[in-house]
Scaffold this motif. Structure first.
Motif, PDB file in Angstrom:
ATOM      1  N   ARG A 138       7.689 -11.845   6.064  1.00 37.49           N
ATOM      2  CA  ARG A 138       6.680 -12.227   5.551  1.00 37.49           C
ATOM      3  C   ARG A 138       7.069 -13.041   3.720  1.00 37.49           C
ATOM      4  NH1 ARG A 138       2.372 -11.139   8.148  1.00 37.49           N
ATOM      5  NH2 ARG A 138       1.114 -11.409   6.373  1.00 37.49           N
ATOM      6  N   SER A 196      -5.897   0.395   9.545  1.00 43.36           N
ATOM      7  CA  SER A 196      -6.134  -0.750   9.166  1.00 43.36           C
ATOM      8  C   SER A 196      -6.569  -1.749   7.901  1.00 43.36           C
ATOM      9  CB  SER A 196      -4.549  -1.623   9.523  1.00 43.36           C
ATOM     10  OG  SER A 196      -4.524  -2.477   8.556  1.00 43.36           O
ATOM     11  N   PRO A 197      -7.417  -1.236   7.213  1.00 39.04           N
ATOM     12  CA  PRO A 197      -8.201  -2.426   6.927  1.00 39.04           C
ATOM     13  C   PRO A 197      -8.340  -3.926   7.000  1.00 39.04           C
ATOM     14  CG  PRO A 197      -8.134  -0.738   5.259  1.00 39.04           C
ATOM     15  CD  PRO A 197      -7.125  -0.482   5.953  1.00 39.04           C
ATOM     16  N   SER A 198      -6.541  -4.429   6.545  1.00 37.28           N
ATOM     17  CA  SER A 198      -7.053  -5.365   6.478  1.00 37.28           C
ATOM     18  C   SER A 198      -6.566  -6.313   8.060  1.00 37.28           C
ATOM     19  CB  SER A 198      -5.720  -6.161   6.503  1.00 37.28           C
ATOM     20  OG  SER A 198      -4.428  -5.580   7.168  1.00 37.28           O
ATOM     21  N   ARG A 199      -6.089  -5.425   8.817  1.00 35.26           N
ATOM     22  CA  ARG A 199      -6.200  -5.701  10.970  1.00 35.26           C
ATOM     23  C   ARG A 199      -7.477  -4.996  11.705  1.00 35.26           C
ATOM     24  NH1 ARG A 199      -1.717  -8.063  12.393  1.00 35.26           N
ATOM     25  NH2 ARG A 199       0.373  -7.924  11.010  1.00 35.26           N
ATOM     26  N   GLY A 200      -8.404  -4.153  10.801  1.00 35.04           N
ATOM     27  CA  GLY A 200      -9.343  -3.661  11.209  1.00 35.04           C
ATOM     28  C   GLY A 200      -9.444  -2.749  12.705  1.00 35.04           C
ATOM     29  N   THR A 207      -3.013   1.142  13.448  1.00 36.81           N
ATOM     30  CA  THR A 207      -1.734   0.293  13.936  1.00 36.81           C
ATOM     31  C   THR A 207      -0.957   1.605  13.002  1.00 36.81           C
ATOM     32  OG1 THR A 207      -0.093  -1.606  13.338  1.00 36.81           O
ATOM     33  CG2 THR A 207      -1.671  -0.460  11.549  1.00 36.81           C
ATOM     34  N   SER A 247      -2.695  -1.061   4.392  1.00 37.49           N
ATOM     35  CA  SER A 247      -3.149  -2.123   3.754  1.00 37.49           C
ATOM     36  C   SER A 247      -4.080  -2.501   5.097  1.00 37.49           C
ATOM     37  CB  SER A 247      -2.151  -2.875   3.101  1.00 37.49           C
ATOM     38  OG  SER A 247      -1.534  -3.009   3.265  1.00 37.49           O
TER      39      SER A 247
END
Length: 233
Positions: free
Chosen positions: A86, A217-221, A224, A233
């Motif tokens: 990434r 994961s807050p970023s993915r909702g 995971t 994250s």
């Protein structure tokens, strides 16, 4: 109301069609075969090393679980490794990463551009999942002797990945006019070990690989997989 019902029905039909979509010419199973005098046991060894290269570069359960190695079978050695990184550059897939790494190795050996172009035809590229059309094209432009992959595009489509539904076979069929070596393709090698690496990302009930565990994961909702002691994250 009639229009609304029609739209709902069309949406359901579209979802049903997508669920049963078959990627054309994506069943290229070469497992168990001896090709170019290389036994299947050797293919298994190097596919496992492609997975290992992924873990060494990206950890035990990276979301983008694509690992690649480039092998010289004559000397029975790995020349270079790659993984999906990434970096912000969307073209740095595992295969491109490995090709770039090998190019750097060749340049460091003071090889000329002509020598580097010739070198690809002596090498085999192993990737734990079938290449996207971009990477399959790069493999053919490079002129590798062999291209060996594990998990198919069809599998990754079925488990929720966003993919370009064009098989490597169909990409290769359109490259017959390219100069140089006509790359041999060996598909679906060691899928019993590669498929699980791509099956957990969009299915919260699927087991995490390699001792990882699920966390929200807050970023993915959704939940995971994370490596032990990793920051969520």
């Amino acid at each position: 109301m009639f229009i609304l019902k029609s739209l709902v029905i069309l949406g359901l039909l579209g979802a049903l069609a997508a669920a049963h979509f078959v990627v054309p010419n994506d069943d290229q199973d070469m497992s168990g075969l001896t090709v170019n005098s290389i036994p299947y046991s050797t293919r298994v060894k190097y596919m496992r090393l492609a997975n290992q290269a992924l873990y060494e570069q990206s950890g035990p359960c990276p979301f983008a679980a694509y690992g690649t190695i480039i092998v010289n079978h004559t000397s029975d050695e790995i020349v270079c490794r790659g993984a999906n990184f990434r970096t912000g550059d969307p073209t740095i897939h595992g295969e491109i990463s490995a090709i770039n790494a090998c190019t750097a190795v060749f340049v460091a050996k003071n090889m000329t551009a002509t020598q580097i172009y010739a070198a690809w035809g002596q090498l085999s590229i192993y990737t734990n999942a079938e290449s996207c059309p971009m990477c399959a094209s790069a493999i053919r432009w490079s002129g590798f002797k062999e291209y060996i992959y594990g998990t198919t595009i069809q599998h990754n489509y079925n488990v929720g990945w966003g993919v370009i539904t064009l098989s490597s076979y169909d990409v290769f069929q359109q490259t017959r006019q390219l100069p140089g070596y006509q790359t041999m393709m060996l598909g679906q090698i060691l899928t019993n070990e590669t498929d699980p690496l791509f099956s957990w990302q969009y299915n919260e009930s699927y087991p995490c690989p390699n001792g990882c565990s699920r966390g929200y994961s807050p970023s993915r909702g959704y939940k995971t997989c994370f490596a032990p002691n990793a920051t969520i994250s």
